[in-house]
Design a protein around this motif. Structure first.
Motif, short mmCIF file in Angstrom:
data_model
loop_
_atom_site.label_atom_id
_atom_site.label_comp_id
_atom_site.label_asym_id
_atom_site.label_seq_id
_atom_site.Cartn_x
_atom_site.Cartn_y
_atom_site.Cartn_z
N PRO A 41 0.83 -1.21 0.00
CA PRO A 41 0.00 0.00 0.00
C PRO A 41 0.86 1.25 0.00
O PRO A 41 2.01 1.23 0.45
CB PRO A 41 -0.81 -0.13 1.30
CG PRO A 41 0.02 -1.01 2.17
CD PRO A 41 0.70 -1.97 1.25
N ARG A 43 2.54 4.73 1.02
CA ARG A 43 2.97 5.30 2.28
C ARG A 43 3.30 6.78 2.08
O ARG A 43 3.73 7.19 1.01
CB ARG A 43 4.19 4.56 2.83
CG ARG A 43 3.87 3.14 3.30
CD ARG A 43 5.12 2.45 3.82
NE ARG A 43 4.82 1.14 4.37
CZ ARG A 43 4.50 0.90 5.63
NH1 ARG A 43 4.46 1.91 6.48
NH2 ARG A 43 4.22 -0.31 6.05
N TYR A 44 3.08 7.53 3.16
CA TYR A 44 3.29 8.97 3.12
C TYR A 44 4.34 9.35 4.15
O TYR A 44 4.38 8.79 5.25
CB TYR A 44 1.98 9.72 3.40
CG TYR A 44 0.90 9.43 2.39
CD1 TYR A 44 0.71 10.25 1.29
CD2 TYR A 44 0.07 8.31 2.52
CE1 TYR A 44 -0.29 9.98 0.35
CE2 TYR A 44 -0.91 8.03 1.59
CZ TYR A 44 -1.09 8.87 0.52
OH TYR A 44 -2.06 8.59 -0.41
N ARG A 93 9.70 3.17 10.95
CA ARG A 93 9.02 4.20 10.17
C ARG A 93 9.64 5.58 10.32
O ARG A 93 9.19 6.52 9.65
CB ARG A 93 7.55 4.29 10.59
CG ARG A 93 6.76 3.01 10.39
CD ARG A 93 5.30 3.24 10.77
NE ARG A 93 4.48 2.04 10.58
CZ ARG A 93 3.17 2.00 10.76
NH1 ARG A 93 2.53 3.10 11.14
NH2 ARG A 93 2.50 0.88 10.56
N THR A 109 6.99 8.01 8.51
CA THR A 109 6.23 7.42 7.42
C THR A 109 5.06 6.63 7.99
O THR A 109 5.23 5.87 8.94
CB THR A 109 7.13 6.50 6.57
OG1 THR A 109 8.24 7.25 6.09
CG2 THR A 109 6.36 5.93 5.39
N ALA A 110 3.89 6.79 7.36
CA ALA A 110 2.68 6.09 7.81
C ALA A 110 1.79 5.85 6.61
O ALA A 110 2.09 6.26 5.48
CB ALA A 110 1.96 6.89 8.88
N GLU A 111 0.65 5.17 6.88
CA GLU A 111 -0.26 4.79 5.80
C GLU A 111 -1.10 5.95 5.29
O GLU A 111 -1.71 5.86 4.22
CB GLU A 111 -1.18 3.66 6.25
CG GLU A 111 -0.49 2.35 6.54
CD GLU A 111 0.18 2.36 7.91
OE1 GLU A 111 -0.05 3.34 8.65
OE2 GLU A 111 0.90 1.40 8.22
N SER A 112 -1.20 7.02 6.05
CA SER A 112 -2.01 8.16 5.64
C SER A 112 -1.24 9.45 5.93
O SER A 112 -0.35 9.47 6.80
CB SER A 112 -3.35 8.17 6.39
OG SER A 112 -3.13 8.33 7.78
N ARG A 115 -1.56 10.49 9.75
CA ARG A 115 -0.76 9.72 10.70
C ARG A 115 0.73 10.01 10.54
O ARG A 115 1.48 10.04 11.53
CB ARG A 115 -1.03 8.23 10.50
CG ARG A 115 -2.42 7.81 10.93
CD ARG A 115 -2.71 6.38 10.50
NE ARG A 115 -1.92 5.42 11.24
CZ ARG A 115 -2.31 4.82 12.38
NH1 ARG A 115 -3.50 5.11 12.89
NH2 ARG A 115 -1.53 3.96 12.99
N ALA A 221 2.07 10.41 -2.13
CA ALA A 221 2.69 9.24 -1.51
C ALA A 221 4.19 9.26 -1.72
O ALA A 221 4.70 9.81 -2.70
CB ALA A 221 2.09 7.96 -2.07
#
Length: 459
Positions: A41, A43-44, A93, A109-112, A115, A221
């Motif tokens: 997925p 990552r941001y 992360r 770094t996170a999924e959104s 976050r 992303a």
């Protein structure tokens, strides 16, 4: 190709003849890259900057960057966030590096995007708090032993010295003057000691780290994104396809010149003949259609067939080969025309030579000339019929189709059948010449009829 340098013309020929295959492989690589992107997925990544006032050496800045991602700071950050997982997962992360101007760049770094921004801000806050406690710049009164507390104590002592100096006997007695002089010396010594302490410990000027604003919420992303993976998969597939083609061409050991073919068979070269090129059949059904569409039914590593002359000029070449055969072996009456099985170009050339020899033998001037009988030889297990009424074997083969080892097998099969190889004829595919005008056959008809009667002049 194995002994030649791969030139741009070779690469251009590959693109011209296999562009459909390259395009399909590139599309497949792009689809594979898209599938890989679905497994990972997006990552941001958000970043925040922490300023370290004062003068810092490079190794000290690297130490602070290491502290920013240490287990203590990361565990405290994970505890304040209360995310699923432990500090070890959060540690994977986050990162910190030294930027220009005593600035430490902290990234999370996170999924959104939300976050990622939250993780970066909390990590920067925990790092500043932990660094302040290490340097003694904390807010705990019981731990107030840092430079600010020392300065307050010095100021209090100076005020006390002033009060004692003013409370001394204002007279001009020797005792009062000595007391005031001792107090001033004490003040001067105290200030000198504090100054020397500050100079001996530069770390006292390095407190007060500042977070230079909250982390910016990422708008896109972090790489590799879906587009990066798709483009990377397509580029990798295209590159592998090109390298695979060039490697296969480089490793090709098939003989291409008549001299090499004759040397492998151990027999003289009688000449070369032309055969009009025909597109080979790739079979019927979906598999055959797919081979034709991708261009797999034709070889790409051979030069484009040259344009030949008309039918008369091609016939002259055949008749010259027959003339050389008669002159070198005048006593031969019957010969085997050995053709590798599956070599359609050589097969057609051998049949044309056999027709020419039969036509010569049927004329009064060509009686006693050798007649060819065409036989196919399987290259996997070469087998030539035993000698009967033949006086030898004539090998007809196309250039660039067989290796030296395979040709050596054909020579061994002829020797086992007690056939001496009397010569080699190399056949090459050429593009058919457009249909000649009605006037040209009339001019060449006399030349074609004159060749059988002038066998020696055809050479």
């Amino acid at each position: 190709m194995s002994e030649d340098t791969i030139r741009l013309v070779t690469i251009g020929r590959m693109f011209q003849r296999r562009w459909r295959l390259l395009a399909v492989l590139t599309a497949v690589g792009a689809l594979v890259g898209y599938g890989v992107s679905a497994l990972f997925p997006p990552r941001y990544t958000a970043s925040a900057s922490v300023l370290l006032p004062g003068q810092w050496e490079e190794r000290e800045l690297l130490t602070q960057a290491y502290i920013a991602t240490s287990s203590t700071v990361v565990d405290r950050t994970a505890a304040t966030l209360r995310w699923a997982g432990d500090g070890g997962e959060v540690r994977d992360r986050v990162s910190a590096k030294v930027a220009d101007g005593n600035v430490i760049r902290i990234s999370g770094t996170a999924e959104s995007p939300e976050r990622a921004q939250q993780l970066t801000d909390r990590l920067a806050q925990q790092f500043v708090t932990f660094a302040a406690r290490v340097t003694g710049d904390g807010t705990d009164p019981k731990a107030a032993t840092g430079p600010e507390a020392l300065r307050e104590q010095v100021e209090q002592t100076n005020r006390r010295i002033t009060e004692l100096s003013q409370a001394a006997d204002p007279g001009r007695t020797v005792e009062s003057v000595q007391a005031r002089t001792s107090l001033e010396k004490l003040r001067t010594a105290l200030e000198t000691a504090v100054k020397k302490l500050d100079e001996a410990d530069p770390a006292t000027h390095k407190a007060g780290m500042v977070v230079m604003g909250p982390a910016t919420r990422p708008a896109s992303a972090a790489p590799p994104t879906t587009g990066h993976l798709v483009a990377g998969g397509a580029a990798l597939a295209f590159l592998l396809a090109v390298v695979g083609h060039l490697t296969a061409a480089r490793a090709n050991r098939r003989l291409r010149t008549g001299a090499d073919i004759a040397a492998a068979l151990g027999s003289p070269l009688l000449g070369t003949v032309d055969v009009p090129a025909e597109r080979p059949a790739a079979g019927r059904g979906p598999a055959g259609w797919l081979r034709r569409f991708l261009g797999l039914d034709t070889r790409w590593d051979v030069p484009t067939p040259l344009a030949s002359g008309d039918e008369t000029s091609r016939r002259v070449r055949y008749r010259r080969v027959c003339a050389r055969l008669r002159s070198q072996h005048p006593s031969a009456r019957r010969l085997l025309a050995v053709v590798p099985a599956g070599d359609e170009v050589a097969r057609r050339a051998a049949e044309r030579l056999a027709a020419e020899t039969r036509g010569d033998a049927a004329t009064p001037a060509g009686r006693g000339h050798p007649v060819l009988r065409v036989v196919d030889v399987a290259m996997a297990q070469p087998m030539v019929p035993d000698r009967d009424a033949e006086s030898g074997a004539l090998v007809v083969i196309s250039a660039g189709s067989w290796t030296a080892g395979e040709l050596a097998g054909v020579a061994g099969a002829c020797a086992d059948g007690r056939h001496e190889i009397v010569g080699v004829v190399v056949a090459g595919a050429v593009r058919p010449h457009p249909t000649p005008t009605p006037e040209r056959p009339a001019e060449n008809a006399t030349l074609a009829l004159a060749v059988p009667g002038q066998a020696g002049g055809t050479e």
